[in-house]
Scaffold this motif. Sequence first.
Motif, mmCIF file in Angstrom:
data_model
loop_
_atom_site.group_PDB
_atom_site.id
_atom_site.type_symbol
_atom_site.label_atom_id
_atom_site.label_comp_id
_atom_site.label_asym_id
_atom_site.label_seq_id
_atom_site.Cartn_x
_atom_site.Cartn_y
_atom_site.Cartn_z
ATOM 1 N N ASP A 48 0.847 -1.184 0.000
ATOM 2 C CA ASP A 48 0.000 0.000 0.000
ATOM 3 C C ASP A 48 0.886 1.238 0.000
ATOM 4 O O ASP A 48 1.671 1.431 0.925
ATOM 5 N N SER B 35 1.371 3.276 3.091
ATOM 6 C CA SER B 35 2.109 2.705 4.223
ATOM 7 C C SER B 35 3.608 2.974 4.127
ATOM 8 O O SER B 35 4.371 2.555 4.991
ATOM 9 N N GLY C 236 -0.234 3.636 10.392
ATOM 10 C CA GLY C 236 -0.250 2.861 9.155
ATOM 11 C C GLY C 236 1.031 2.813 8.364
ATOM 12 O O GLY C 236 1.061 2.251 7.268
ATOM 13 N N ILE C 237 2.120 3.335 8.908
ATOM 14 C CA ILE C 237 3.401 3.301 8.189
ATOM 15 C C ILE C 237 4.082 1.957 8.450
ATOM 16 O O ILE C 237 4.237 1.545 9.601
ATOM 17 N N ARG C 238 4.485 1.302 7.376
ATOM 18 C CA ARG C 238 5.122 -0.012 7.493
ATOM 19 C C ARG C 238 6.559 -0.031 6.964
ATOM 20 O O ARG C 238 7.340 -0.911 7.314
#
Length: 311
Positions: free
Chosen positions: A31, A34, A67-69
């Motif tokens: 995403d 992300s 939501g940061i991956r």
Amino acid sequence: MFRLLTWPWLLAGLVCLSGAAASPAAQAVEDPESVLVLGRISDDPRSHYEQLKPLLDYVVPRMAGVGIRSGRILMARDLRQMAAYLRRGQVDWVTETAGNAASLERIAGAHLLLGTERDGATHYRSLVFVRADSPVRSLQDLRGRSIAFQNPFSTTAYYLPTILLLDAGLPVEPLLTPMDKPSPGMVGYVFARTETNIGAWVHKRLVDAGAMSNLDWQNPQRMPTAYARDFRIIAESQPVPRALILTRGSLPPRVEARLREVLLEAAQDPEAGEALRRFINTSRFVPLDAADREAIGMLARGVQRIRLEVE
């Protein structure tokens, strides 16, 4: 969004995936929201990549709640390209000097997020100096004379001193070499590339004046004591933030707020020590006050004036 590195001189591997390694299949469906992309304008990608990566690696795991991956680094070759990256959402946050930050806020809609303390200093100002035995006593005396700046993107060794000259009613024009003479009534400027060259050119009377930051003036490696004792300061600018963190205008507010929180807290986190040190010897990030924002606004107007009247 897909972040693509297209410019030919960029070194392989400057796009960095932070956090846990992902399989090719996972990366294919990643995403874009992300991924946190840190940007910088660079003429030395390899060196700047090594400065940026530890801080990105520190920040990304602490952004999971919004939501940061993963994280990546994207370099731009100049201000125009970085502005395009910010407008298109290809860069989420960027570190810049005050002069370039003022331009990015104006032309790319970037948000000023935080100031940066480096080597114990959060602000600096520009000094204009001449030889102590020079007949030049003020900026007005520079008509028909020359001044050395560092490069066309330096806040304290180009933007601020040029704004001082323009505000004093002095017309300014570029020179090709330090041996050239300006037109009658004009102040001619030439780029010396380094602070050491600026001091040497003034000392050797190749130019009549020079400009640099007060921090460089106090650094014997950039302003040798043997030179400084023969110089006299004739003008100073107002102080401006030394460096700034900006975010793209379209960054989701919750992500921007968490990034600000993580950076502000980093100075109290022992795990951030090495990342901060490698991030251009940063000691901490600091909030911006009304005076800082006023100074950036002054710079933005001044840089625009330089573009219209000088360059």
